[in-house]
Write an enzyme that holds these catalytic residues in place. Structure first.
Site, short mmCIF file in Angstrom:
data_model
loop_
_atom_site.label_atom_id
_atom_site.label_comp_id
_atom_site.label_asym_id
_atom_site.label_seq_id
_atom_site.Cartn_x
_atom_site.Cartn_y
_atom_site.Cartn_z
N ARG A 238 -13.13 -86.02 45.41
CA ARG A 238 -13.50 -86.66 46.67
C ARG A 238 -12.44 -86.33 47.71
O ARG A 238 -11.25 -86.31 47.41
CB ARG A 238 -13.62 -88.18 46.52
CG ARG A 238 -14.90 -88.65 45.84
CD ARG A 238 -16.11 -88.41 46.72
NE ARG A 238 -17.34 -88.93 46.15
CZ ARG A 238 -18.17 -88.21 45.40
NH1 ARG A 238 -17.89 -86.94 45.12
NH2 ARG A 238 -19.29 -88.75 44.94
N GLY B 260 -11.07 -86.47 32.65
CA GLY B 260 -12.34 -86.97 32.14
C GLY B 260 -13.13 -85.81 31.60
O GLY B 260 -12.58 -84.75 31.28
N ASP C 267 -13.67 -78.43 47.87
CA ASP C 267 -15.12 -78.58 47.95
C ASP C 267 -15.49 -79.88 48.63
O ASP C 267 -16.66 -80.11 48.94
CB ASP C 267 -15.74 -78.53 46.54
CG ASP C 267 -17.25 -78.58 46.58
OD1 ASP C 267 -17.85 -77.79 47.34
OD2 ASP C 267 -17.85 -79.41 45.86
N SER D 284 -22.10 -79.63 42.48
CA SER D 284 -23.23 -79.91 41.59
C SER D 284 -24.50 -79.18 42.01
O SER D 284 -25.58 -79.45 41.49
CB SER D 284 -23.51 -81.42 41.54
OG SER D 284 -23.95 -81.89 42.81
N HIS E 115 -19.15 -79.03 49.86
CA HIS E 115 -19.50 -80.01 48.83
C HIS E 115 -20.71 -79.55 48.00
O HIS E 115 -21.77 -80.18 48.00
CB HIS E 115 -19.79 -81.38 49.45
CG HIS E 115 -19.63 -82.52 48.47
ND1 HIS E 115 -19.28 -83.79 48.86
CD2 HIS E 115 -19.77 -82.57 47.12
CE1 HIS E 115 -19.22 -84.57 47.79
NE2 HIS E 115 -19.53 -83.85 46.73
N ARG F 56 -5.02 -90.20 27.63
CA ARG F 56 -6.40 -90.07 27.12
C ARG F 56 -6.36 -89.17 25.89
O ARG F 56 -6.79 -88.01 25.94
CB ARG F 56 -7.30 -89.46 28.21
CG ARG F 56 -7.25 -90.15 29.58
CD ARG F 56 -7.94 -91.49 29.56
NE ARG F 56 -9.35 -91.37 29.25
CZ ARG F 56 -10.31 -91.13 30.16
NH1 ARG F 56 -9.97 -90.95 31.44
NH2 ARG F 56 -11.57 -91.06 29.81
N ILE G 269 -15.17 -83.83 33.13
CA ILE G 269 -15.13 -82.66 34.01
C ILE G 269 -13.80 -81.92 33.83
O ILE G 269 -13.77 -80.69 33.75
CB ILE G 269 -15.36 -83.07 35.48
CG1 ILE G 269 -16.81 -83.54 35.66
CG2 ILE G 269 -15.04 -81.91 36.41
CD1 ILE G 269 -17.11 -84.09 37.04
#
Length: 356
Positions: A273, A190, A297, A324, A321, A216, A192
């Site tokens: 995730r 995607g 992460d 961001s 985590h 993709r 990212i």
């Protein structure tokens, strides 16, 4: 301060879209303000947008360190029209029952939505906003940093320097793996994944490959990536970055079968995730040298208990985590979450709405 005024103005241009229709005449006609509950002390830009909108009253769990207790949350959501949440809150049938029929919009300050019961939300016709795109750069930067830290064994090296292990120069001591002339695999291509690859190009990566539910081509063309099967991704990747969403289909997709096909020099990186990885299988793969190293992460659970076996391994780097976690990105996420909520409450299209 969360960030400079200049950064805040930039965030406002990117994430805080103007809300139309909020004239003084319209505001005067509003007999009551809609009630909104915010489950965390979100960055200030989002709170400012909500409080200055003139449309809602805001009830806030005023802590960034401790999530709102479940029983407290179930009490506070009663009768609300809108809910702003983060990924630590489980938005399920129990909570939606507690909130009652007034709840029209759930806005999550996250790109992931595995904490939301989408089936229940769809059944109750509750709209959902989320915050993709604004965190692409920060997640890509952190992924590259984690990849380099893991592959070049920087945490081990820092420990040796601090604890007296740094002796005479040795030919193979703390040797790691280079990106130059390597094949980098991406699981789930995607924005990212593309942003990660773009940042790795200057390191002279030889080839980018990716696996996904389907090709993709438009995104792949941006980085010259080749579409391969899941097995080929495992077999060919010198560095494997996991960027897919957590769904029933991807749950623990990175398991013994995947690791057994990877090279013993491969580096595994997950900033998506924790649930996409079988951590017991990863531990065995790292312990036995089936793969060279892993950088995570995200884990299951979060936080990962300090006595977890993965923490005992020198070839596993675990972060709390923080992909961001930049001032600019977190403010942009909160602004986007706030605008999604306000637009949803007005019955207008959100900036970023989850289609269910």
């Amino acid at each position: 301060m969360w960030c400079s005024r200049m950064a805040l103005r930039r965030i406002q241009r990117v994430a805080a879209v103007p809300l139309t229709g909020l004239t003084s005449g319209a505001l005067r006609k509003m007999s009551t303000l809609q009630r909104v509950y915010v489950t965390r002390q979100i960055p200030p830009e989002g709170l400012r947008i909500l409080r200055e909108s003139g449309r809602v009253t805001v009830d806030l769990w005023d802590s960034d360190d401790v999530p709102v207790p479940r029983e407290e949350l179930l009490q506070r959501v009663k009768g609300v029209d809108g809910l702003v949440c983060v990924l630590t809150e489980k938005i399920d049938a129990e909570l939606l029952d507690a909130a009652g029929p007034n709840l029209k919009v759930v806005s999550t300050m996250s790109v992931g939505f595995d904490h939301l019961s989408l089936q229940e939300l769809k059944k109750r016709r509750i709209r959902v906003g989320y915050t993709p795109d604004v965190l692409t750069d920060s997640v890509a930067e952190l992924t590259v940093a984690l990849l380099l830290t893991t592959s070049r064994r920087l945490i081990e090296a820092t420990h040796e320097a601090k604890t007296g292990g740094w002796g005479t120069w040795r030919t193979l001591w703390l040797c790691g793996h280079e990106l130059a002339n390597s094949t980098v695999g991406i699981l789930g291509l995607g924005r990212i994944g593309v942003a990660i690859a773009e940042r790795l190009v200057p390191f002279k990566v030889k080839k980018f490959i990716y696996a996904d539910v389907a090709p993709r081509p438009e995104l792949a063309a941006l980085i010259g990536a080749e579409y391969v099967s899941f097995d080929q991704l495992a077999e060919r990747s010198d560095f494997l970055a996991v960027c897919c969403a957590l769904t029933p289909e991807t749950k623990e997709i990175c398991n013994k079968s995947l690791f057994s096909k990877m090279k013993d020099t491969s580096i595994f990186i997950n900033t998506s995730r924790g649930g996409v990885v079988n951590q017991e299988d990863l531990y065995e793969a790292l312990l036995t040298g089936q793969i060279a190293g892993a950088g995570l992460d995200v884990t299951v659970p979060e936080p990962l208990p300090t006595d977890h076996p993965l923490f005992t391994l020198k070839n596993c780097v675990i972060l709390p985590h923080i992909a961001s976690a930049s001032y600019t990105t977190r403010n942009a996420m909160s602004a986007l979450a706030a605008n999604n909520l306000l637009l949803g409450l007005k019955g207008e299209p959100m900036v970023k709405e989850l289609q269910m």
